[in-house]
Design an enzyme around this catalytic site. Structure first.
Site, PDB file in Angstrom:
ATOM      1  N   CYS A  43       0.829  -1.217   0.000  1.00  0.00           N
ATOM      2  CA  CYS A  43       0.000   0.000   0.000  1.00  0.00           C
ATOM      3  C   CYS A  43       0.861   1.264   0.000  1.00  0.00           C
ATOM      4  O   CYS A  43       0.653   2.173  -0.795  1.00  0.00           O
ATOM      5  CB  CYS A  43      -0.921  -0.037   1.213  1.00  0.00           C
ATOM      6  N   CYS A  48      -1.717   1.746  -2.911  1.00  0.00           N
ATOM      7  CA  CYS A  48      -2.697   2.823  -2.671  1.00  0.00           C
ATOM      8  C   CYS A  48      -2.097   4.227  -2.676  1.00  0.00           C
ATOM      9  O   CYS A  48      -2.614   5.128  -3.348  1.00  0.00           O
ATOM     10  CB  CYS A  48      -3.372   2.644  -1.308  1.00  0.00           C
ATOM     11  N   LYS A  51      -0.166   5.486  -5.924  1.00  0.00           N
ATOM     12  CA  LYS A  51      -1.192   5.507  -6.980  1.00  0.00           C
ATOM     13  C   LYS A  51      -2.127   6.695  -6.815  1.00  0.00           C
ATOM     14  O   LYS A  51      -2.431   7.394  -7.772  1.00  0.00           O
ATOM     15  CB  LYS A  51      -1.971   4.194  -6.915  1.00  0.00           C
ATOM     16  N   TYR A 177      -9.460  -3.505 -11.210  1.00  0.00           N
ATOM     17  CA  TYR A 177      -9.373  -2.108 -10.784  1.00  0.00           C
ATOM     18  C   TYR A 177      -7.976  -1.531 -10.971  1.00  0.00           C
ATOM     19  O   TYR A 177      -7.835  -0.358 -11.313  1.00  0.00           O
ATOM     20  CB  TYR A 177      -9.902  -1.927  -9.350  1.00  0.00           C
ATOM     21  N   ILE A 178      -6.947  -2.344 -10.799  1.00  0.00           N
ATOM     22  CA  ILE A 178      -5.581  -1.816 -10.925  1.00  0.00           C
ATOM     23  C   ILE A 178      -5.309  -1.433 -12.389  1.00  0.00           C
ATOM     24  O   ILE A 178      -4.764  -0.363 -12.680  1.00  0.00           O
ATOM     25  CB  ILE A 178      -4.547  -2.825 -10.379  1.00  0.00           C
ATOM     26  N   GLU A 181      -7.277   1.769 -13.178  1.00  0.00           N
ATOM     27  CA  GLU A 181      -6.710   2.960 -12.547  1.00  0.00           C
ATOM     28  C   GLU A 181      -5.462   3.438 -13.288  1.00  0.00           C
ATOM     29  O   GLU A 181      -5.316   4.637 -13.573  1.00  0.00           O
ATOM     30  CB  GLU A 181      -6.356   2.648 -11.095  1.00  0.00           C
ATOM     31  N   ARG A 198      -9.690  -9.246 -21.952  1.00  0.00           N
ATOM     32  CA  ARG A 198     -10.234 -10.393 -22.689  1.00  0.00           C
ATOM     33  C   ARG A 198     -11.743 -10.548 -22.544  1.00  0.00           C
ATOM     34  O   ARG A 198     -12.404 -11.161 -23.368  1.00  0.00           O
ATOM     35  CB  ARG A 198      -9.504 -11.673 -22.314  1.00  0.00           C
ATOM     36  N   ASP A 303      -3.517 -10.026   2.208  1.00  0.00           N
ATOM     37  CA  ASP A 303      -3.525 -10.539   0.832  1.00  0.00           C
ATOM     38  C   ASP A 303      -3.036 -11.978   0.721  1.00  0.00           C
ATOM     39  O   ASP A 303      -3.393 -12.671  -0.228  1.00  0.00           O
ATOM     40  CB  ASP A 303      -2.663  -9.642  -0.070  1.00  0.00           C
ATOM     41  N   HIS A 440     -27.188  21.136  -0.560  1.00  0.00           N
ATOM     42  CA  HIS A 440     -27.386  21.708  -1.888  1.00  0.00           C
ATOM     43  C   HIS A 440     -26.446  22.885  -2.135  1.00  0.00           C
ATOM     44  O   HIS A 440     -26.259  23.691  -1.227  1.00  0.00           O
ATOM     45  CB  HIS A 440     -28.843  22.182  -2.001  1.00  0.00           C
ATOM     46  N   GLU A 445     -26.104  14.946  -2.955  1.00  0.00           N
ATOM     47  CA  GLU A 445     -27.505  15.074  -2.519  1.00  0.00           C
ATOM     48  C   GLU A 445     -28.429  14.183  -3.337  1.00  0.00           C
ATOM     49  O   GLU A 445     -29.523  13.822  -2.906  1.00  0.00           O
ATOM     50  CB  GLU A 445     -27.980  16.531  -2.562  1.00  0.00           C
TER      51      GLU A 445
HETATM   52  P1  FAD Z   1       1.413  -6.103   2.076  1.00  0.00           P
HETATM   53  O1  FAD Z   1       1.018  -4.709   2.337  1.00  0.00           O
HETATM   54  O2  FAD Z   1       1.701  -6.479   0.675  1.00  0.00           O
HETATM   55  O3  FAD Z   1       2.672  -6.404   2.982  1.00  0.00           O
HETATM   56  C1  FAD Z   1       3.375  -7.605   2.928  1.00  0.00           C
HETATM   57  C2  FAD Z   1       4.796  -7.339   3.340  1.00  0.00           C
HETATM   58  O4  FAD Z   1       5.446  -8.569   3.627  1.00  0.00           O
HETATM   59  C3  FAD Z   1       5.617  -6.665   2.253  1.00  0.00           C
HETATM   60  O5  FAD Z   1       6.200  -5.486   2.786  1.00  0.00           O
HETATM   61  C4  FAD Z   1       6.681  -7.690   1.897  1.00  0.00           C
HETATM   62  O6  FAD Z   1       7.917  -7.093   1.559  1.00  0.00           O
HETATM   63  C5  FAD Z   1       6.790  -8.491   3.191  1.00  0.00           C
HETATM   64  N1  FAD Z   1       7.249  -9.854   3.035  1.00  0.00           N
HETATM   65  C6  FAD Z   1       6.784 -10.797   2.177  1.00  0.00           C
HETATM   66  N2  FAD Z   1       7.401 -11.966   2.393  1.00  0.00           N
HETATM   67  C7  FAD Z   1       8.282 -11.770   3.405  1.00  0.00           C
HETATM   68  C8  FAD Z   1       9.189 -12.613   4.080  1.00  0.00           C
HETATM   69  N3  FAD Z   1       9.294 -13.918   3.798  1.00  0.00           N
HETATM   70  N4  FAD Z   1       9.948 -12.074   5.053  1.00  0.00           N
HETATM   71  C9  FAD Z   1       9.834 -10.759   5.387  1.00  0.00           C
HETATM   72  N5  FAD Z   1       8.974  -9.923   4.788  1.00  0.00           N
HETATM   73  C10 FAD Z   1       8.194 -10.428   3.812  1.00  0.00           C
HETATM   74  N6  FAD Z   1      -5.937  -1.264  -1.292  1.00  0.00           N
HETATM   75  C11 FAD Z   1      -6.799  -0.300  -0.891  1.00  0.00           C
HETATM   76  O7  FAD Z   1      -7.441  -0.460   0.154  1.00  0.00           O
HETATM   77  N7  FAD Z   1      -6.950   0.863  -1.610  1.00  0.00           N
HETATM   78  C12 FAD Z   1      -6.262   1.095  -2.743  1.00  0.00           C
HETATM   79  O8  FAD Z   1      -6.429   2.151  -3.363  1.00  0.00           O
HETATM   80  C13 FAD Z   1      -5.340   0.098  -3.182  1.00  0.00           C
HETATM   81  N8  FAD Z   1      -4.613   0.303  -4.302  1.00  0.00           N
HETATM   82  C14 FAD Z   1      -3.713  -0.638  -4.693  1.00  0.00           C
HETATM   83  C15 FAD Z   1      -2.981  -0.411  -5.842  1.00  0.00           C
HETATM   84  C16 FAD Z   1      -2.063  -1.348  -6.283  1.00  0.00           C
HETATM   85  C17 FAD Z   1      -1.262  -1.060  -7.524  1.00  0.00           C
HETATM   86  C18 FAD Z   1      -1.885  -2.554  -5.533  1.00  0.00           C
HETATM   87  C19 FAD Z   1      -0.892  -3.584  -6.008  1.00  0.00           C
HETATM   88  C20 FAD Z   1      -2.607  -2.793  -4.401  1.00  0.00           C
HETATM   89  C21 FAD Z   1      -3.543  -1.847  -3.961  1.00  0.00           C
HETATM   90  N9  FAD Z   1      -4.321  -2.045  -2.819  1.00  0.00           N
HETATM   91  C22 FAD Z   1      -5.206  -1.086  -2.415  1.00  0.00           C
HETATM   92  C23 FAD Z   1      -4.249  -3.321  -2.063  1.00  0.00           C
HETATM   93  C24 FAD Z   1      -3.423  -3.160  -0.799  1.00  0.00           C
HETATM   94  O9  FAD Z   1      -2.165  -2.600  -1.116  1.00  0.00           O
HETATM   95  C25 FAD Z   1      -3.251  -4.523  -0.137  1.00  0.00           C
HETATM   96  O10 FAD Z   1      -4.520  -5.117   0.042  1.00  0.00           O
HETATM   97  C26 FAD Z   1      -2.572  -4.417   1.217  1.00  0.00           C
HETATM   98  O11 FAD Z   1      -1.301  -3.820   1.093  1.00  0.00           O
HETATM   99  C27 FAD Z   1      -2.442  -5.815   1.839  1.00  0.00           C
HETATM  100  O12 FAD Z   1      -1.747  -5.737   3.048  1.00  0.00           O
HETATM  101  P2  FAD Z   1      -0.900  -6.992   3.576  1.00  0.00           P
HETATM  102  O13 FAD Z   1      -0.450  -6.614   4.941  1.00  0.00           O
HETATM  103  O14 FAD Z   1      -1.686  -8.225   3.400  1.00  0.00           O
HETATM  104  O15 FAD Z   1       0.324  -7.128   2.578  1.00  0.00           O
END
Ligand code: FAD
Length: 458
Positions: A43, A48, A51, A177-178, A181, A198, A303, A440, A445
């Site tokens: 994010c 997020c 972007k 959505y990505i 955007e 597709r 995720d 308004h 509204e």
């Molecule tokens: P992440 O935020 O991905 O964090 C996972 C972390 O784990 C990363 O920092 C990674 O480096 C670390 N990691 C992975 N494996 C290891 C390991 N083995 N050891 C140590 N570290 C590790 N969501 C919204 O709500 N609004 C938006 O507008 C939005 N826009 C987005 C736009 C894009 C282009 C993308 C790709 C995503 C967007 N999202 C948005 C989705 C959002 O970013 C994710 O849902 C969110 O970041 C998920 O959080 P997380 O904690 O699951 O994982």
């Protein structure tokens, strides 16, 4: 009794991991967190935040153009891509620092490096072993590119923020959505954008009216939509890339090809097998409603569990885990996570804001549903010269009069829909919407003044 280095060890310093680590430490737990990249996760670094900053940048093009109708004369300033990149990078570094500071001041021990599970209570980070009573896997997800000829020439969303040089001609593959955007953003910044998808409609899962409407609006802004089309191959040429479409062999010359066709959970190389953590067919970690995996001491969220992949959802899930492991905050009940009525926005131009069910899903779930819809030119565009239109739609369950779906395509739709999401979570009925006084003159509204249904219940 077995002693552990930590009460909780978090793998991944993204949205969910940071929240869980910080809140657990604030409840008095001894917490370790491993992150191998910049703190803040997808994010903050490549999702997020950057972007949305670029989406703001892209909107200025329209604003300068539209200002003429309001009496502003003169030439629009020119866009400097390198300046935007530098300003974004500075802001993201500032946020990375804030995340580290928040964790450290809560007492979380940060370990920089790649973490993997050795067993139900042990994690290894670059050769160092740590034991923990509980472990949270919050490793997020990664963009994938299908096995198309020439895939080595394409980029994913991770690369879009630092492209060099600026892509004058961009081809976006995907309809989620990505993809939408980035198509809107780069179109606004001045690229000539083609979007290839597709299926015959963008944004699967969204309300059909929203899908149709946003495609029409994006086309008006200049995005060339090629729906029902697939990529056959990507060839490198002297001038850039040549993208060959399937059937007919149409070729499109571009500078950059962005694949935004899907993301997979970061579940490999994390030692899930070693610890015995079960994943589903899609490679996502399986969890119960407390985010506990098949190994009772190991939890997972965000995720990597591939539920609703949004930052606020990962944050909400983190709070459930914290309450589950260390008890709720003083005077509060343990939290639950509901995946119903999760509001979301898509930062296309114009934006989409949505909460609740699409018309198709509402009919399936609630049976008889009444639809209210408005499609209009906003007051601003009476002078701006823009042909942009706004769509607003309400779905009402006949049996209860409850508003079960609220959708908007228009400026600041996310800002508008957030407030309505509270009302819908509280079970607001159409009668309550009708008795609410409008503000308004605003676009919003319209949601409280829609009186005539477009379709009686079916
Ligand atoms: P992440 O935020 O991905 O964090 C996972 C972390 O784990 C990363 O920092 C990674 O480096 C670390 N990691 C992975 N494996 C290891 C390991 N083995 N050891 C140590 N570290 C590790 N969501 C919204 O709500 N609004 C938006 O507008 C939005 N826009 C987005 C736009 C894009 C282009 C993308 C790709 C995503 C967007 N999202 C948005 C989705 C959002 O970013 C994710 O849902 C969110 O970041 C998920 O959080 P997380 O904690 O699951 O994982």
């Amino acid at each position: 009794m077995q002693t552990f280095d930590f009460d909780l060890f978090v793998i991944g310093g993204g949205s969910g991991g940071v929240r869980a680590a910080r809140m657990s430490a604030q409840r008095g737990a001894r917490v370790g967190l491993a992150e191998f990249a910049a703190m803040g996760g997808t994010c903050v670094n490549v999702g997020c935040i950057p972007k949305k900053l670029y989406s703001y940048a892209a909107h200025y093009a329209d604003s300068f153009e539209e200002s003429h109708g309001f009496g502003w004369v003169g030439k629009a300033p020119v866009f400097d891509w390198d300046l935007l990149k530098a300003n974004r990078a500075r802001e993201i570094s500032r946020l990375n620092g804030i995340y580290v500071q928040l964790l450290e001041s809560a007492g979380v021990k940060i370990i920089n490096g790649w973490a993997r599970l050795l067993d139900a209570h042990t994690v290894e980070v670059d050769g160092q072993k740590f034991t923990a009573k509980n472990i949270l896997v919050a490793t997020g997800g990664t963009a994938t590119v299908p096995d198309v000829p020439g895939r080595e020439h394409v980029v994913t969303s991770d690369h879009m923020f630092d492209l060099s040089p600026f892509p004058r001609r961009l081809l976006v593959v995907g309809g989620g959505y990505i993809a939408c955007e980035f198509a809107s953003i780069f179109n606004g910044l001045g690229s000539q954008v083609t979007q290839v998808h597709r299926r015959d409609k963008l944004l699967t899962g969204f309300d059909d009216d929203v899908r149709r409407f946003v495609a029409a609006e994006m086309s008006k802004t200049g995005v060339q939509l090629k729906l029902g089309a697939e990529i056959a191959a990507i060839h490198k040429t002297g001038e850039g890339l040549q993208v060959e479409l399937m059937g007919g062999g149409e070729r499109i010359e571009v500078d950059t090809v962005l694949y935004a066709t899907g993301r997979i959970p970061n579940a490999s190389g994390v030692g899930l097998e070693a610890a015995g953590v079960a994943v589903n067919a899609a490679g996502a970690i399986q969890v119960d409603r407390h985010y506990q995996t098949s190994v009772p001491s190991i939890y997972a969220l965000g995720d990597v569990t591939a539920r609703i992949q949004l930052t606020p959802v990962a944050l909400g899930e983190a709070m459930v885990v914290v309450d589950q492991l260390f008890g709720p905050a003083a005077g509060k009940k343990p939290r639950n996570m509901s995946y119903e009525f999760v509001p979301t926005a898509v930062f296309t131009h114009p934006n989409i804001g949505t909460v609740g069910y699409s018309e198709a899903d509402a009919r399936e779930k609630f049976g008889k549903v009444t639809v209210f819809r408005a499609d209009f030119k906003a007051l601003k565009h009476t002078l701006s010269g823009s042909t942009e239109r706004t769509l607003m739609k309400l779905l009402v369950e006949d049996a209860t009069d409850r508003v079960v779906g609220l959708h908007m395509v228009g400026p600041d739709a996310g800002e508008i829909v957030q407030g309505f999401a509270v009302a819908m979570k509280a079970g607001a009925t159409k009668a309550i919407f009708d008795s609410t006084i409008g503000i308004h003159p605003t676009v919003a509204e319209e949601f409280v003044t829609m009186r005539e249904p477009v379709s009686a219940s079916t």
